[in-house]
Design an enzyme around this catalytic site. Sequence first.
Site, PDB file in Angstrom:
ATOM      1  N   LYS A 192      48.370  -5.063   6.875  1.00 48.37           N
ATOM      2  CA  LYS A 192      47.416  -4.723   7.851  1.00 48.37           C
ATOM      3  C   LYS A 192      46.826  -5.936   8.668  1.00 48.37           C
ATOM      4  CE  LYS A 192      46.374  -0.494   5.647  1.00 48.37           C
ATOM      5  NZ  LYS A 192      47.277   0.696   6.903  1.00 48.37           N
TER       6      LYS A 192
ATOM      7  N   ARG B 108      52.396   8.135   0.763  1.00 47.64           N
ATOM      8  CA  ARG B 108      53.536   9.295   0.762  1.00 47.64           C
ATOM      9  C   ARG B 108      54.534   8.970  -0.725  1.00 47.64           C
ATOM     10  NH1 ARG B 108      55.673   7.976   6.588  1.00 47.64           N
ATOM     11  NH2 ARG B 108      53.728   7.717   6.609  1.00 47.64           N
TER      12      ARG B 108
END
Length: 614
Positions: free
Chosen positions: A392, A469
């Site tokens: 990030k 996920r």
Amino acid sequence: VTPHRHISQMSPKPAFVSVSIRCVLNDGAILPFQRLRTCEVKPAKRSRATSAVSLRNPFVGAPLVKPITFQRVPQNGSQNFHYGLACNMQTAATEEAPTSVGSIGSVRFTNLNAESPLAWSGDLFVIGMFSDAEYFPGEKFTQLKGLQALNIHFDDALVEIMKDIEFEGKIGQSGVIRVSGGQVKKLAVIGLGSSADLTLDSWRNFGSSVAEIIKQNKSVKTVGLYLPVGTRSFSGPNSVQGLVEGIRLGLWDDVRFKSEEERKKKKAPQIQSIDLLGWGISDDTSIEKAAKIIDGVNLARALVNAPASTVTPVTLAATAEEISSETGLECTILEKEHCEDLNMGLFLGVAKGSSIPPKFIHLTYRPAGEVTRKVAIVGKGLCFDSGGYNLKVGPGSMIENMKIDMAGAAATLGTAKVIGELKPPLVEVHFIIATCENMISGEAMRPGDVLVGSNGTTVEVANTDAEGRLTLGDALVYAEKLGVDTIVDCATLTGAALVALGGEIAALYSTKDDLAGELEVAAKLAGEKIWRMPLEEKYAEMNKSSIADIKNTGGRMGGSITAALFLKHFVKSTPWAHIDMAGPVFNEKAGGATGYGVRTLVNFLLGKDATIDG
């Protein structure tokens, strides 16, 4: 630390009572044991104890709970028996009190069912008013129909404050004025909006406004809350529950990581008691329920607010064990080796980059007697998300806030705490969290790797920053194997949900309309905003991989939908819902973590018993 506790009970005959003593923070959380040095407990002056205890250097990691037995001592020949105890050599109050309806943290709530509030004395008198009530006639600032006696009692101060702020009873509109020479020091008015639009959340907003006034007037110790004639018909257990939730949630302030010097500068409110004037409450059910719910919400807030160096997978597992110890929930913690035995390749693939071991948490609530529903609540538990090798970086990456990526797990643990305390009948609940960190190292998963889930599905890692996920995939497979009727997962899953719905609304996906409807009702009752999104099956094509069964990202377009469709791949046939709560779990301007999800999940699990009156 709350310095003392006061318990008042009634009995037709003398008896003994055992009191468990714990060190508790003002928000109801247990004081970290390693920070406790000495706790001395002795009987209060007008109580008679058969034992007392002095604790020094208490054991780390075990609950500080010691029983003390008090004999009931009648006061002035009445049948009211008072127990008092003093901690740290401070004397507990044992004066005769009005009918108590419960206490939360250091604030005591009492119910005064008197027709006239004029006899009340204290620091702050608060009047809640609807915008469309009868006390707003044509000349509303001179007639004050139904409030003349109060206005006379306060020497026209009520008219004065309403004129000053042009008060019309709008939601959140409020004002405070000092009252001189009487039994009340300050007078406040708070708008409730239109009675036609009244909801449980209206009472929470009222409570929040009360809390804000208390924080602005920190010296206030006693508060009286009054609803005028024509308004009290709206009061009752539900309104009290909402009111108390709003007050305590509004008063919560996280100063754990401030220095002692800064804590002293930020003086805490001195509030001790809140009197409900004429609200018509006969028991403390609504207060007790609000207390338990707030404990769960504030647990979630504390976990999300804490830095990733403090809340790790090990910390979350220890928190689950503490909840189990306090509530009797069954607790199983699966270590890395156990997860390997269960072929959880997706979860362990994410965890490989961190030096902190992963933990797989399973808490179970089993009701006494018959079970008609079995539900699994699954929370995403990424204690820190660096993004992995897809690091990030750049503006908007929010890497500095990635401690919040375990907010789904926090909501799950907060809900577990509440359900363990409320002990609802008929419903069995499994709380499941696969917790780890997503870090960079020589062992970390790489873009292009292929992982194998516990259901045999192969997944191409198209982006290491779509890790949540993956962990949820194995957790959902585990949950379905338990034979539950319903699965609900909650996760800070995608930035796409934040872009689509903003910072206050969570995205809801479900394979069943009935299940989605139940969650929408539960969220509305909780005052937590949620919006159902489409599970567009055609978009599942975007998750297909050329070298594996699927890949873990479908691209930028419809990112929240493709993430939900990825999760759906790991639930065969059980009714399932997914809550993408990336937006509403954190609000920097409002003090950080919100505890979003706890109240919605609690209401969903309670079903028709979510409200006091059904």
